[in-house]
Structures are given as structure tokens and as C-alpha cells.
Enzyme design. Structure first.
Site, PDB file in Angstrom:
ATOM      1  N   ASP A  42      99.355 -34.352  91.976  1.00 44.00           N
ATOM      2  CA  ASP A  42     100.363 -35.210  91.511  1.00 44.00           C
ATOM      3  C   ASP A  42      99.921 -36.898  91.455  1.00 44.00           C
ATOM      4  O   ASP A  42      99.199 -37.233  92.281  1.00 44.00           O
ATOM      5  CB  ASP A  42     101.473 -35.148  92.789  1.00 44.00           C
ATOM      6  CG  ASP A  42     102.959 -35.890  92.101  1.00 44.00           C
ATOM      7  OD1 ASP A  42     102.818 -36.952  91.798  1.00 44.00           O
ATOM      8  OD2 ASP A  42     103.756 -35.075  92.198  1.00 44.00           O
ATOM      9  N   HIS A  93     102.865 -33.340  99.910  1.00 45.89           N
ATOM     10  CA  HIS A  93     103.879 -34.722  99.955  1.00 45.89           C
ATOM     11  C   HIS A  93     105.332 -33.924  99.557  1.00 45.89           C
ATOM     12  O   HIS A  93     105.395 -32.822  99.017  1.00 45.89           O
ATOM     13  CB  HIS A  93     103.479 -35.539  98.544  1.00 45.89           C
ATOM     14  CG  HIS A  93     103.411 -34.814  97.125  1.00 45.89           C
ATOM     15  ND1 HIS A  93     104.333 -34.992  96.361  1.00 45.89           N
ATOM     16  CD2 HIS A  93     102.530 -33.950  96.633  1.00 45.89           C
ATOM     17  CE1 HIS A  93     104.053 -34.364  95.430  1.00 45.89           C
ATOM     18  NE2 HIS A  93     102.975 -33.639  95.566  1.00 45.89           N
ATOM     19  N   CYS A 134     107.110 -32.091  95.922  1.00 42.12           N
ATOM     20  CA  CYS A 134     106.055 -31.646  95.324  1.00 42.12           C
ATOM     21  C   CYS A 134     106.746 -30.657  94.039  1.00 42.12           C
ATOM     22  O   CYS A 134     107.037 -29.750  94.525  1.00 42.12           O
ATOM     23  CB  CYS A 134     104.967 -30.689  96.400  1.00 42.12           C
ATOM     24  SG  CYS A 134     103.644 -30.232  95.372  1.00 42.12           S
ATOM     25  N   ARG A 143     101.466 -39.221  91.485  1.00 44.30           N
ATOM     26  CA  ARG A 143     101.901 -40.195  92.772  1.00 44.30           C
ATOM     27  C   ARG A 143     101.044 -40.166  93.958  1.00 44.30           C
ATOM     28  O   ARG A 143     101.451 -41.013  94.985  1.00 44.30           O
ATOM     29  CB  ARG A 143     103.192 -40.148  92.766  1.00 44.30           C
ATOM     30  CG  ARG A 143     104.151 -40.233  91.600  1.00 44.30           C
ATOM     31  CD  ARG A 143     105.454 -39.615  91.687  1.00 44.30           C
ATOM     32  NE  ARG A 143     105.493 -38.140  91.922  1.00 44.30           N
ATOM     33  CZ  ARG A 143     106.217 -37.212  91.810  1.00 44.30           C
ATOM     34  NH1 ARG A 143     107.702 -38.101  91.909  1.00 44.30           N
ATOM     35  NH2 ARG A 143     106.249 -36.131  91.962  1.00 44.30           N
ATOM     36  N   CYS A 170      97.385 -32.913  96.738  1.00 44.02           N
ATOM     37  CA  CYS A 170      97.979 -32.355  95.201  1.00 44.02           C
ATOM     38  C   CYS A 170      97.635 -33.169  94.186  1.00 44.02           C
ATOM     39  O   CYS A 170      97.076 -34.263  94.310  1.00 44.02           O
ATOM     40  CB  CYS A 170      99.566 -32.651  95.552  1.00 44.02           C
ATOM     41  SG  CYS A 170     100.179 -31.711  94.038  1.00 44.02           S
TER      42      CYS A 170
END
Ligand code: CO
Length: 201
Positions: free
Chosen positions: A44, A98, A101, A46, A42
């Protein structure tokens, strides 16, 4: 004009720290990359691929998009898989989702977000496919479960790509893995979907 000076300063510090530890590091990598892993994750912020599995530059070929999706018609994603599998000859493809998400969460609702709604359709498809099991869960568990199911379905999509099929036909060692990352504690979990041949799909 904003030149983001602080990022260039950080870059210089990082490059010199790496060089201090291993003077040949960049010269060696500049000659060629030979990563064993393709990471599909992803976007993302993080969930940074190399940091999570603690591997330096040169070890992981990376593709990231919203909610780690592998659409059959996405030229970008398919090209990454093609290059990684057929040219770099990676031994492992890892689809890593994750929990928490945002893409998966957005796909669970009916709210309109604009352009991104087209992309979220891929996750809605996963949700529809598993609607009977998902409906039985409370909202928090349903969210976690859809994050996991999305990974499992994308693993299947990777296995359907012509590059992966060709590698297996040629008897090459290639495994496709489904993992999920917990943003609350930094821990990865294997979803035990490892596929190593066409028959195992
Ligand atoms: Co995400």
C-alpha cells in the site's frame, strides 16, 4: 514517450539535499549496508516503511507485498528473510500491517478478482482460523480485527522459517515483532507479539 522528468528532478533535489546535510552519506552507504531491521509490510502506497519510522536509507531492509503475507512457499519472501537474517544479521524482524488494508478487505468478501485471488487465499486462511471470534464482531471491528490477526499469524510464519530457527539455535539475538499502522493518523501500534526465541512462539 513518457520519461517522467519530474521524478528525476525530484531525485536530483533529494540527493543534493542529503549531500548538503551529510557530505559523506552516500560514500559511506555505498561501502556497505548494516541495517538492524527487516520490515515486512504491505505494498500500500500509504504505508512506506522508512518514512513511518523516520529512518534514512541504509537502516531498514524491506519486503512488501499485498497484505504483508509470509507464505511458507513464497521464494521471494523467504529469500528476503534468508538474506536479512543470515547475511545482514538483522536483530529485528517487523511484520507491519495496517488498518484499512485493501488486501484484507478483498479477502473478507466472496467476489472474484482474478489472479490476485490466489494470493488472497493466505488471508482467507487466517480468517477461517479465527472465524469463531471474528463472527461475533460487527463488520468494521471484524475488518480491524482481521488486519491485526493477519499480522499475528504472519509473525508466526516468520518464526517458522529455517533462517529464524537457525539464528535462535545459534543463540543469536533476534526478535520478531507484530505491528499495525493506522492510516488515519500515522500512528503505529505494537500488537505485543514480540517473539525472541523458539520457546516463546
Ligand atoms: Co494493505
Amino acid at each position: 514517450m513518457h520519461t517522467l522528468e519530474h521524478l528525476f528532478e525530484r531525485n536530483l533535489e533529494w540527493a543534493s539535499a542529503v549531500k548538503n546535510q551529510d557530505p559523506e552519506f552516500f560514500a559511506r552507504l555505498a561501502r556497505q549496508q548494516t541495517p538492524e531491521y527487516l520490515w515486512i509490510g504491505c505494498s500500500d502506497s500509504r504505508v512506506p516503511a522508512n518514512q513511518i519510522i523516520d529512518l534514512p536509507p541504509g537502516e531498514v531492509f524491506v519486503h512488501r507485498n499485498i497484505a504483508n503475507v509470509v507464505p511458507a512457499e513464497d521464494l521471494n519472501c523467504l529469500s528476503v528473510i534468508h538474506y536479512a537474517v543470515e547475511v545482514l544479521k538483522v536483530k529485528h524482524v517487523i511484520v507491519c500491517g495496517h488498518y484499512g488494508c485493501g488486501g484484507v478487505q478483498a479477502a473478507m468478501g466472496n467476489e472474484k478478482h482474478g489472479l490476485i485471488d490466489n494470493w488472497l487465499e493466505y488471508i482467507k486462511d487466517v480468517s477461517k482460523l479465527h472465524s469463531s471470534s471474528l463472527e461475533k464482531l460487527d463488520p468494521a471491528d471484524r475488518f480491524d480485527s482481521l488486519c491485526e490477526l493477519n499480522v499475528i499469524e504472519q509473525v508466526k510464519n516468520v518464526c517458522r522459517t529455517s533462517s529464524v530457527i537457525k539464528a535462535w539455535e545459534q543463540g543469536r539475538e533476534l526478535s520478531v515483532h507484530g505491528w499495525i499502522y493506522n492510516i488515519n493518523n500515522g500512528i503505529l501500534k505494537d500488537l505485543n507479539t514480540c517473539i525472541t526465541s523458539w520457546d516463546e512462539r
